[in-house]
Design a protein around this motif. Structure first.
Motif, PDB file in Angstrom:
ATOM      1  N   UNK A   1       0.948  -1.026  -0.150  1.00  0.00           N
ATOM      2  CA  UNK A   1      -0.048  -0.098   0.100  1.00  0.00           C
ATOM      3  C   UNK A   1       0.744   1.230  -0.098  1.00  0.00           C
ATOM      4  N   UNK A   2       0.624   1.951  -0.995  1.00  0.00           N
ATOM      5  CA  UNK A   2       1.337   3.331  -0.764  1.00  0.00           C
ATOM      6  C   UNK A   2       1.160   4.345   0.435  1.00  0.00           C
ATOM      7  N   UNK A   3       1.720   4.951   0.806  1.00  0.00           N
ATOM      8  CA  UNK A   3       1.615   5.797   2.119  1.00  0.00           C
ATOM      9  C   UNK A   3       1.238   5.205   3.232  1.00  0.00           C
ATOM     10  N   UNK A   4       1.775   4.008   3.313  1.00  0.00           N
ATOM     11  CA  UNK A   4       1.353   3.232   4.579  1.00  0.00           C
ATOM     12  C   UNK A   4       2.113   3.546   5.713  1.00  0.00           C
ATOM     13  N   UNK A   5       1.708   3.096   6.972  1.00  0.00           N
ATOM     14  CA  UNK A   5       2.317   3.553   8.098  1.00  0.00           C
ATOM     15  C   UNK A   5       3.633   2.807   8.284  1.00  0.00           C
ATOM     16  N   UNK A   6       3.871   1.460   7.532  1.00  0.00           N
ATOM     17  CA  UNK A   6       5.024   0.938   7.302  1.00  0.00           C
ATOM     18  C   UNK A   6       6.247   1.635   6.856  1.00  0.00           C
ATOM     19  N   UNK A   7       5.792   2.480   5.858  1.00  0.00           N
ATOM     20  CA  UNK A   7       6.764   3.313   5.034  1.00  0.00           C
ATOM     21  C   UNK A   7       7.255   4.451   5.998  1.00  0.00           C
ATOM     22  N   UNK A   8       6.114   5.091   6.651  1.00  0.00           N
ATOM     23  CA  UNK A   8       6.278   6.294   7.718  1.00  0.00           C
ATOM     24  C   UNK A   8       7.518   5.702   8.813  1.00  0.00           C
ATOM     25  N   UNK A   9       7.046   4.498   9.371  1.00  0.00           N
ATOM     26  CA  UNK A   9       8.002   4.118  10.283  1.00  0.00           C
ATOM     27  C   UNK A   9       9.291   3.517   9.768  1.00  0.00           C
ATOM     28  N   UNK A  10       9.555   3.141   8.681  1.00  0.00           N
ATOM     29  CA  UNK A  10      10.792   2.897   8.138  1.00  0.00           C
ATOM     30  C   UNK A  10      11.653   4.076   7.804  1.00  0.00           C
ATOM     31  N   UNK A  11      11.142   5.186   7.497  1.00  0.00           N
ATOM     32  CA  UNK A  11      11.624   6.395   7.341  1.00  0.00           C
ATOM     33  C   UNK A  11      12.208   6.820   8.614  1.00  0.00           C
ATOM     34  N   UNK A  12      11.145   7.028   9.633  1.00  0.00           N
ATOM     35  CA  UNK A  12      11.507   7.512  10.821  1.00  0.00           C
ATOM     36  C   UNK A  12      12.644   6.605  11.489  1.00  0.00           C
ATOM     37  N   UNK A  13      12.478   5.459  11.595  1.00  0.00           N
ATOM     38  CA  UNK A  13      13.403   4.784  12.020  1.00  0.00           C
ATOM     39  C   UNK A  13      14.982   4.771  11.642  1.00  0.00           C
ATOM     40  N   UNK A  14      14.974   4.924  10.293  1.00  0.00           N
ATOM     41  CA  UNK A  14      16.278   4.954   9.559  1.00  0.00           C
ATOM     42  C   UNK A  14      16.970   6.559   9.890  1.00  0.00           C
ATOM     43  N   UNK A  15      15.960   7.391   9.686  1.00  0.00           N
ATOM     44  CA  UNK A  15      16.567   8.723  10.009  1.00  0.00           C
ATOM     45  C   UNK A  15      16.852   9.049  11.486  1.00  0.00           C
ATOM     46  N   UNK A  16      16.177   8.475  12.577  1.00  0.00           N
ATOM     47  CA  UNK A  16      16.564   8.501  13.611  1.00  0.00           C
ATOM     48  C   UNK A  16      17.642   7.667  14.182  1.00  0.00           C
ATOM     49  N   UNK A  17      18.036   6.477  13.499  1.00  0.00           N
ATOM     50  CA  UNK A  17      19.192   5.824  13.716  1.00  0.00           C
ATOM     51  C   UNK A  17      20.692   6.478  13.014  1.00  0.00           C
ATOM     52  N   UNK A  18      20.330   7.168  11.936  1.00  0.00           N
ATOM     53  CA  UNK A  18      21.331   7.875  11.328  1.00  0.00           C
ATOM     54  C   UNK A  18      21.677   9.137  12.214  1.00  0.00           C
ATOM     55  N   UNK A  19      20.831   9.775  12.651  1.00  0.00           N
ATOM     56  CA  UNK A  19      21.122  10.858  13.363  1.00  0.00           C
ATOM     57  C   UNK A  19      21.842  10.624  14.817  1.00  0.00           C
ATOM     58  N   UNK A  20      21.298   9.411  15.318  1.00  0.00           N
ATOM     59  CA  UNK A  20      21.770   9.051  16.447  1.00  0.00           C
ATOM     60  C   UNK A  20      23.262   8.432  16.502  1.00  0.00           C
ATOM     61  N   UNK A  21      23.599   8.133  15.057  1.00  0.00           N
ATOM     62  CA  UNK A  21      25.081   7.883  14.559  1.00  0.00           C
ATOM     63  C   UNK A  21      25.997   9.045  14.420  1.00  0.00           C
ATOM     64  N   UNK A  22      25.194  10.308  14.366  1.00  0.00           N
ATOM     65  CA  UNK A  22      26.068  11.440  13.921  1.00  0.00           C
ATOM     66  C   UNK A  22      26.294  11.528  12.388  1.00  0.00           C
ATOM     67  N   UNK A  23      25.221  11.066  11.827  1.00  0.00           N
ATOM     68  CA  UNK A  23      25.142  11.378  10.231  1.00  0.00           C
ATOM     69  C   UNK A  23      23.963  11.930   9.723  1.00  0.00           C
ATOM     70  N   UNK A  24      24.076  12.930   9.214  1.00  0.00           N
ATOM     71  CA  UNK A  24      22.995  13.954   8.769  1.00  0.00           C
ATOM     72  C   UNK A  24      22.600  13.689   7.244  1.00  0.00           C
ATOM     73  N   UNK A  25      23.138  12.658   6.601  1.00  0.00           N
ATOM     74  CA  UNK A  25      23.091  12.424   5.205  1.00  0.00           C
ATOM     75  C   UNK A  25      21.536  11.990   5.022  1.00  0.00           C
ATOM     76  N   UNK A  26      20.891  12.407   3.921  1.00  0.00           N
ATOM     77  CA  UNK A  26      19.487  12.101   3.824  1.00  0.00           C
ATOM     78  C   UNK A  26      19.428  10.367   3.563  1.00  0.00           C
ATOM     79  N   UNK A  27      18.365  10.105   3.949  1.00  0.00           N
ATOM     80  CA  UNK A  27      18.124   8.529   3.908  1.00  0.00           C
ATOM     81  C   UNK A  27      17.459   8.238   2.498  1.00  0.00           C
ATOM     82  N   UNK A  28      18.179   7.397   1.827  1.00  0.00           N
ATOM     83  CA  UNK A  28      17.629   6.863   0.724  1.00  0.00           C
ATOM     84  C   UNK A  28      16.438   5.851   1.012  1.00  0.00           C
TER      85      UNK A  28
END
Length: 169
Positions: free
Chosen positions: A9-36
């Motif tokens: 399903x497009x626009x799913x909660x899974x998609x939103x969660x995946x992006x938020x999780x990846x951004x949170x982990x990257x930021x927590x690791x000190x990396x500000x590169x955009x998540x692909x």
């Protein structure tokens, strides 16, 4: 960092969660590169084409090149979606060697929590990924408080994410 969302399903909660999780982990690791992002709902039936179209090939190359890969999907019938399986089956053998993969499944019932470890983790390991920590089983009721749920998991996976993004073994 790449987030792979395996919800049909497009626009799913899974998609939103995946992006938020990846951004949170990257930021927590000190990396500000955009998540692909690789959103499989956008690729759908083209995944089964005898000759993969350029967007499917590019998505698989993006996933195979990831240092850290968040693989998120909804739980269907006690495991991950067929869409996610078809996509990952199209990767070459050992395509995820050198990648730290973090399996995440979103589920309606906590009784499906083992699906992350029993079904998704072995698939990622078969593709050569390092899956050094427990996967994340997200109950839909916890999605509104995702940050709170992520904190203890991030404490466990953070060192692995940081090492991978910094190019350390």
């Amino acid at each position: 960092m790449v987030a792979l969302a395996g919800n049909p399903r497009s626009g799913s909660r899974t998609l939103d969660a995946a992006v938020e999780i990846a951004e949170t982990l990257a930021k927590g690791a000190g990396h500000d590169d955009p998540v692909a992002l690789v959103d499989l709902s956008e690729l759908g039936p083209r995944l089964l084409s005898p000759v993969p179209p350029p967007d499917v090939t590019a998505a698989r190359e993006r996933v195979a090149a990831a240092k850290v890969l968040v693989v998120a999907g909804p739980t269907y019938k006690g495991t991950y979606t067929g869409l996610l399986k078809v996509f990952l089956d199209g990767l070459p053998s050992r395509a995820l060697a050198g990648t730290v993969a973090l399996p995440v499944l979103v589920m309606g019932d906590p009784r499906h929590a083992l699906a992350v470890e029993v079904h998704l983790r072995p698939l990622l390991v078969e593709l050569g990924a390092s899956v050094p920590t427990p996967g994340l089983a997200l109950v839909e009721a916890d999605l509104p408080r995702l940050r709170e749920v992520l904190d203890p998991w991030q404490a466990a996976v953070g060192p692995h994410v940081r090492a991978a993004l910094d190019g350390r073994p």
